[in-house]
Scaffold this motif. Structure first.
Motif, PDB file in Angstrom:
ATOM      1  N   ILE A 195      -4.575   1.407 -14.788  1.00 48.13           N
ATOM      2  CA  ILE A 195      -5.488   0.500 -14.100  1.00 48.13           C
ATOM      3  C   ILE A 195      -6.160   1.252 -12.953  1.00 48.13           C
ATOM      4  N   ARG A 196      -7.420   0.983 -12.743  1.00 52.30           N
ATOM      5  CA  ARG A 196      -8.178   1.682 -11.692  1.00 52.30           C
ATOM      6  C   ARG A 196      -8.120   0.862 -10.395  1.00 52.30           C
ATOM      7  N   VAL A 197      -7.501   1.451  -9.384  1.00 48.62           N
ATOM      8  CA  VAL A 197      -7.309   0.774  -8.103  1.00 48.62           C
ATOM      9  C   VAL A 197      -7.935   1.618  -7.000  1.00 48.62           C
ATOM     10  N   THR A 198      -8.689   0.966  -6.111  1.00 49.62           N
ATOM     11  CA  THR A 198      -9.230   1.634  -4.922  1.00 49.62           C
ATOM     12  C   THR A 198      -8.782   0.861  -3.688  1.00 49.62           C
ATOM     13  N   VAL A 199      -8.225   1.567  -2.714  1.00 42.95           N
ATOM     14  CA  VAL A 199      -7.797   0.976  -1.446  1.00 42.95           C
ATOM     15  C   VAL A 199      -8.761   1.417  -0.355  1.00 42.95           C
ATOM     16  N   LEU A 200      -9.296   0.457   0.391  1.00 44.40           N
ATOM     17  CA  LEU A 200     -10.177   0.757   1.520  1.00 44.40           C
ATOM     18  C   LEU A 200      -9.437   0.458   2.821  1.00 44.40           C
ATOM     19  N   GLU A 201      -9.350   1.433   3.687  1.00 48.97           N
ATOM     20  CA  GLU A 201      -8.667   1.285   4.973  1.00 48.97           C
ATOM     21  C   GLU A 201      -9.588   1.791   6.075  1.00 48.97           C
ATOM     22  N   LYS A 202      -9.817   0.975   7.099  1.00 47.22           N
ATOM     23  CA  LYS A 202     -10.789   1.343   8.128  1.00 47.22           C
ATOM     24  C   LYS A 202     -10.286   2.434   9.067  1.00 47.22           C
ATOM     25  N   GLU A 203      -8.965   2.603   9.176  1.00 45.93           N
ATOM     26  CA  GLU A 203      -8.417   3.620  10.064  1.00 45.93           C
ATOM     27  C   GLU A 203      -8.352   4.974   9.343  1.00 45.93           C
ATOM     28  N   PRO A 204      -8.120   6.062  10.088  1.00 41.28           N
ATOM     29  CA  PRO A 204      -8.071   7.393   9.458  1.00 41.28           C
ATOM     30  C   PRO A 204      -6.792   7.667   8.675  1.00 41.28           C
TER      31      PRO A 204
ATOM     32  N   GLU B  87      -7.157   5.482  -5.913  1.00 43.73           N
ATOM     33  CA  GLU B  87      -7.932   6.138  -4.858  1.00 43.73           C
ATOM     34  C   GLU B  87      -7.709   5.409  -3.550  1.00 43.73           C
ATOM     35  N   ILE B  88      -7.507   6.147  -2.469  1.00 43.84           N
ATOM     36  CA  ILE B  88      -7.406   5.570  -1.130  1.00 43.84           C
ATOM     37  C   ILE B  88      -8.511   6.182  -0.283  1.00 43.84           C
ATOM     38  N   ARG B  89      -9.358   5.340   0.272  1.00 39.86           N
ATOM     39  CA  ARG B  89     -10.437   5.815   1.144  1.00 39.86           C
ATOM     40  C   ARG B  89     -10.133   5.382   2.578  1.00 39.86           C
ATOM     41  N   TYR B  90      -9.896   6.355   3.446  1.00 41.87           N
ATOM     42  CA  TYR B  90      -9.687   6.071   4.862  1.00 41.87           C
ATOM     43  C   TYR B  90     -11.030   6.118   5.592  1.00 41.87           C
ATOM     44  N   GLY B  91     -11.076   5.491   6.766  1.00 43.99           N
ATOM     45  CA  GLY B  91     -12.325   5.420   7.521  1.00 43.99           C
ATOM     46  C   GLY B  91     -13.371   4.586   6.827  1.00 43.99           C
ATOM     47  N   ALA B  92     -12.936   3.609   6.028  1.00 43.98           N
ATOM     48  CA  ALA B  92     -13.849   2.790   5.219  1.00 43.98           C
ATOM     49  C   ALA B  92     -13.747   1.334   5.651  1.00 43.98           C
TER      50      ALA B  92
END
Length: 400
Positions: free
Chosen positions: A30-39, A167-172
């Motif tokens: 399964i394709r999962v993307t996590v968006l986190e606003k902190e670094p 995928e985990i994207r920080y600063g997002a």
């Protein structure tokens, strides 16, 4: 519409990462993307707490908190052991220092037994066998309570999620959400990037109500932030383990307690005062827009009217170290004002309903292609693995 992922998770704290972990385990590929606003992960509630693995003794039998805390405590200990994360299970004391607290202490014994938690009742001399410097009329020992580093747990979850292909994207930081029932969800971040997913999961903690509104769902509550202020004990040898007062059942706060952490230091606190910002870790942090959102929510004023005496006591302990010291001395008479050194504070994301009710249980709300986690303060870190599975179950039903 082309999708960047199947599931888009907003929030990189322990609940968001546990959800991503549960999704990748339940459905490999399964394709999962996590968006986190902190670094990085775990910068707020997850990384700013006392590190206690709660047993579940406080929570109403049959509630999600009770069930998930009991399951989660055992799973968290196992997870830490498997991944080499520092932890210990030494139990804790809950101590009554006044006769008026004895009925509540006995009620906790019954509640613990209903939740399947081993509880041992103690007299004054037995209390000192566990904690020589602690004084009380009666107490209970809860053997399944432990401690760990929840920040390290979140970091390990992030690594496992990435290893599974997520995928985990920080600063997002999410600034806009466009949701169409037949076309999934598109999210814009502060950098201008757009991410599209089939289903959105809101694990934004202190900002979960704002994210729900951005998605077009009325959460029926607002987050009212309460700051928990801690001190570090200069003489950690005064405390061997974990010592708690008997909590007031009218509030979700556990009172000023003593916690020997995984690093050997002893935290004292917290008291609970209204924060002037969602991330208001001291009185100098004021964000007018967030403060206005709290003050214009009808539930906030109803809390203030009903519980102003309790709030005044918490505020007094916040502004006066002697007052805070007196609260600690109820449990630990040997402590002095000079023993207490300021330590980093945390902020609790407390959901408050329109009528002023403090949401007592974990709260999940579903919309079209959305799942919102709207109340997950303590013991959410303890219960994060079962919470992640519950959210994943709801998400997969929508993906399918």
């Amino acid at each position: 519409m082309s999708y960047d992922c199947d599931v888009l998770v907003i929030g990189g704290g322990i609940v968001g990462l546990s959800t991503a972990y549960a999704l990748t385990r339940a459905r490999p590929g399964i394709r999962v993307t996590v968006l986190e606003k902190e670094p990085g992960p775990a910068r707020h509630q997850t990384g700013r707490n006392s590190g206690v693995i709660h047993s579940g003794i406080y929570y109403r039998p049959g509630s999600l908190k009770a069930r998930f805390a009991v399951e989660g405590a055992a799973e968290m200990v196992k997870f830490c052991a498997e991944h080499g994360i520092p932890h210990a299970v030494g139990g804790k004391l809950i101590v009554a220092t006044e006769r008026s607290e004895l009925p509540r202490l006995h009620a906790l014994v019954q509640r613990g037994r209903e939740n399947g938690i081993p509880v041992r009742e103690l007299g004054p001399s037995q209390i000192t066998e566990f904690e020589p410097e602690v004084r009380g009329l009666a107490g209970i020992h809860v053997a399944t309570t432990g401690i760990c580093d929840f920040g390290a747990v979140a970091g390990q979850l992030a690594a496992l999620v990435r290893d599974a292909g997520a995928e985990i994207r920080y600063g997002a930081e999410v600034t806009r959400i466009d949701r169409r029932a037949d076309r999934g969800v598109a999210v814009r971040t502060a950098s201008g990037a757009i991410v599209r997913g089939r289903v959105l999961v809101n694990c934004a903690g202190l900002h979960c109500d704002r994210v729900a509104l951005l998605a077009g769902d009325d959460p029926g509550m607002r987050i009212v932030p309460f700051r928990g202020e801690y001190y570090e004990l200069a003489r950690p040898e005064l405390v061997r383990g974990l010592v708690y007062p008997v909590p007031d059942p009218a509030f979700p706060f556990l009172g000023v307690h003593l916690t020997r952490g995984i690093d050997g230091g002893v935290h004292v606190g917290p008291n609970a005062v209204p924060a002037l910002a969602r991330e208001g870790y001291d009185w100098s942090v004021v964000r007018p827009r967030e403060l206005a959102a709290t003050l214009t929510w009808p539930g906030s004023w109803r809390i203030a009217r009903e519980h102003w005496r309790y709030g005044a006591g918490e505020l007094r302990r916040s502004l006066s170290r002697p007052a805070f010291t007196r609260a600690v001395r109820r449990l630990l008479p040997a402590v002095t004002e000079s023993d207490l050194h300021p330590a980093p504070a945390g902020v609790r994301a407390q959901a408050v309903l329109r009528d002023g009710t403090l949401a007592d249980d974990f709260l999940f709300v579903e919309g079209a292609r959305t799942v919102h986690v709207l109340n997950a303060p303590s013991p959410a870190a303890t219960a994060s693995l079962p919470i992640g599975r519950e959210v994943a179950r709801r998400v997969l039903a929508q993906v399918d």
